[in-house]
Design an enzyme around this catalytic site. Structure first.
Site, PDB file in Angstrom:
ATOM      1  N   VAL A 167      13.072  64.907  73.977  1.00 14.63           N
ATOM      2  CA  VAL A 167      13.411  66.544  74.004  1.00 14.63           C
ATOM      3  C   VAL A 167      13.000  66.819  75.543  1.00 14.63           C
ATOM      4  O   VAL A 167      13.951  67.753  76.237  1.00 14.63           O
ATOM      5  CB  VAL A 167      12.462  67.319  73.267  1.00 14.63           C
ATOM      6  CG1 VAL A 167      12.561  68.839  73.395  1.00 14.63           C
ATOM      7  CG2 VAL A 167      12.773  66.827  71.481  1.00 14.63           C
ATOM      8  N   GLY A 168      11.919  66.380  76.036  1.00 13.51           N
ATOM      9  CA  GLY A 168      11.718  66.765  77.445  1.00 13.51           C
ATOM     10  C   GLY A 168      12.591  66.559  78.279  1.00 13.51           C
ATOM     11  O   GLY A 168      13.346  67.293  79.331  1.00 13.51           O
ATOM     12  N   LYS A 181       4.493  72.248  59.047  1.00 11.14           N
ATOM     13  CA  LYS A 181       5.654  73.426  59.100  1.00 11.14           C
ATOM     14  C   LYS A 181       5.314  74.698  58.043  1.00 11.14           C
ATOM     15  O   LYS A 181       5.338  75.623  58.458  1.00 11.14           O
ATOM     16  CB  LYS A 181       6.871  72.690  59.026  1.00 11.14           C
ATOM     17  CG  LYS A 181       7.209  71.793  60.262  1.00 11.14           C
ATOM     18  CD  LYS A 181       8.536  71.011  60.117  1.00 11.14           C
ATOM     19  CE  LYS A 181       8.777  70.024  61.348  1.00 11.14           C
ATOM     20  NZ  LYS A 181      10.209  69.222  60.982  1.00 11.14           N
ATOM     21  N   ASP A 229       4.389  65.995  57.877  1.00  6.98           N
ATOM     22  CA  ASP A 229       5.080  66.738  59.060  1.00  6.98           C
ATOM     23  C   ASP A 229       5.442  68.190  58.147  1.00  6.98           C
ATOM     24  O   ASP A 229       5.274  69.288  58.761  1.00  6.98           O
ATOM     25  CB  ASP A 229       6.365  66.136  59.240  1.00  6.98           C
ATOM     26  CG  ASP A 229       7.139  66.978  60.315  1.00  6.98           C
ATOM     27  OD1 ASP A 229       7.129  66.952  61.473  1.00  6.98           O
ATOM     28  OD2 ASP A 229       8.290  67.360  59.511  1.00  6.98           O
ATOM     29  N   GLU A 245      10.950  56.858  61.716  1.00  6.65           N
ATOM     30  CA  GLU A 245      10.291  56.212  62.667  1.00  6.65           C
ATOM     31  C   GLU A 245       9.780  55.091  62.235  1.00  6.65           C
ATOM     32  O   GLU A 245       9.736  54.559  61.115  1.00  6.65           O
ATOM     33  CB  GLU A 245       8.966  57.156  63.061  1.00  6.65           C
ATOM     34  CG  GLU A 245       9.396  58.909  63.410  1.00  6.65           C
ATOM     35  CD  GLU A 245       9.695  58.750  64.941  1.00  6.65           C
ATOM     36  OE1 GLU A 245       9.566  57.607  65.641  1.00  6.65           O
ATOM     37  OE2 GLU A 245      10.207  59.931  65.211  1.00  6.65           O
ATOM     38  N   CYS A 274       7.967  63.969  78.776  1.00  6.90           N
ATOM     39  CA  CYS A 274       9.482  64.032  79.060  1.00  6.90           C
ATOM     40  C   CYS A 274      10.002  62.704  78.313  1.00  6.90           C
ATOM     41  O   CYS A 274      10.728  61.868  78.907  1.00  6.90           O
ATOM     42  CB  CYS A 274       9.529  63.848  80.602  1.00  6.90           C
ATOM     43  SG  CYS A 274      11.298  64.083  81.193  1.00  6.90           S
TER      44      CYS A 274
END
Length: 436
Positions: free
Chosen positions: A19-20, A208, A204, A193, A16
């Protein structure tokens, strides 16, 4: 219950964070609309977080740190995973699938390495595995590849799938600043980040690319199959050189169906910086936005563009998957399963046809161009264009090649660097988006 049939779909949320938290908000604020779309009320059964005491904003009766108990609970129908990483998440999701729970995940790293295992577990249990949010955030991309284009033959998927690197390269292009200072500014503004390695070194984007290639070409492709280069070596001079030639520089994920001379097919998947013409559809994608360009036999050229990250955009994709999964459980159906029937071999980077832009610092004397051209010819590489500029006792020479195997191009550059008329190989970058 104000639903069509009174049914409730119970959801376990793992993680959470940014996004959560948005998923929780949307589930609460849009409860009635989601119920109407899914055919059942969608309710949280529990929220697993590492430290429950750090989440006073959540209903305490829903919060737990016991993930295994939550994902296998008989009160849970769907597990939504937003934790990230591979272990222990892989085992949590396998436990959930084996317990008959459908899974929605945004975990590109996990899918890029273990999607086959997860799909097999989902098939064995007769449940769904959805992952739209794993690539390009809010952009509806994976479902079109997986479903809308299932009857077409996709030949190429090429795009900007990492917002951090796109922000950095866009800023370098517009300001003329160097990589290090632009990365520092991106960190200050929250686009990078604290540890930007996964983004700037291409990890990353490679995850993808593996997912995109797997879906587009019906072949299992993992992150380790993807050739990967980051942007740390891109300089302000590279951007300036590109600008002179009417180009810009982007970090692209490029997935292609490659047909050899004998008609055999293979898959190429790679991530690296490229020069592309400013008139190309991807060149104008600035800031932290994502865009993916798809080519198919029947559909032709398609472009998907939008916000590729962020709490609300990613939560939008998660909720879309959640509604689809809930609807399937209500009617007793299933979404698409893994499609890996083509099982094409993955072509090594050295055998993949590419084009090079090579910038050289050479001696200002006769015969230089002839020696450089001979080095290219010795490796069977054809030159498409040459640009030369003299300054004092040195000269700069820029060579753009036609398509050739990447290994041949790399060997050519290595040999050119050894020529006594070449002072320095200033930069080497691949070229995309132009006539071959």
């Amino acid at each position: 219950m104000s639903t069509v049939d009174g049914r409730v779909i119970r959801v376990a949320l793992l993680g959470c964070g940014t996004v959560g938290g948005e998923v929780v908000r949307l589930l609460t604020e849009q409860a009635e609309e989601l119920a109407a779309r899914a055919g059942a009320r969608v309710e949280l059964a529990g929220i697993a977080v590492r430290r429950p005491d750090k989440h006073p904003e959540l209903p305490p009766e829903l919060v737990t740190s016991d993930v295994t108990k939550l994902v296998t609970s008989p009160d849970v129908d769907v597990v939504v995973e937003l934790v990230g990483g591979i272990e222990p998440v892989r085992q949590w999701l396998l436990d959930a699938l084996k317990a008959g729970k459908s899974v929605v995940t945004a975990n590109k790293a996990l899918l890029a390495e273990h999607s086959a295992e997860l799909f097999e577990a989902a098939d064995a249990a007769g449940v769904d595995l959805y992952f739209e949010a794993a690539v390009a955030g809010a952009i509806p991309l994976l479902r079109p590849l997986r479903e809308s284009m299932a009857g077409d033959r996709i030949t190429r998927v090429m795009g900007i799938v990492n917002g951090t690197t796109n922000y950095i390269l866009s800023a370098m292009d517009s300001t003329g600043a160097g990589y290090a200072e632009t990365l520092e500014e991106a960190s200050r503004l929250g686009y990078a980040e604290a540890d930007p390695t996964a983004d700037v070194d291409g990890y990353d984007a490679a995850s993808k690319a593996a997912i995109l290639a797997s879906l587009a070409f019906h072949t299992r492709v993992t992150a380790s199959d993807v050739h990967r280069e980051g942007i740390a070596d891109v300089t302000a001079s590279d951007l300036a050189a590109a600008n002179v030639l009417g180009r810009t520089v982007k970090l692209l994920a490029i997935c292609e169906r490659v047909t050899a001379d004998d008609g055999t097919e293979s898959v190429s998947a790679r991530v690296h910086p490229v020069m592309i013409p400013r008139g190309h559809q991807l060149a104008g994608v600035g800031g932290a936005y994502n865009a993916v360009y798809v080519e198919a036999d029947a559909a032709g050229e398609l472009m998907f563009y939008g916000q590729g990250a962020g709490g609300a955009p990613t939560a939008s994709a998660v909720l879309g998957d959640l509604v689809a999964v809930a609807r399937n459980r209500v009617v007793g159906g299933r979404g698409p399963r893994e499609s890996a029937h083509a099982a094409l071999p993955v072509r090594p980077m050295g055998q993949t046809p590419t084009r090079y832009h090579v910038s050289l610092d050479v001696a200002d004397r006769a015969g230089v161009l002839a020696q450089v051209a001979q080095a290219f010819a010795g490796h069977g590489v054809s030159i498409a264009a040459v640009r030369q500029r003299d300054a004092n006792d040195t000269a700069s020479l820029v060579v753009v090649t036609h398509l050739a195997p990447d290994a041949a191009l790399r060997s050519t550059v290595d040999d050119i660097a050894k020529l006594d008329v070449v002072n320095q190989v200033v930069s080497v970058m691949r070229v995309e988006g132009e006539d071959q």
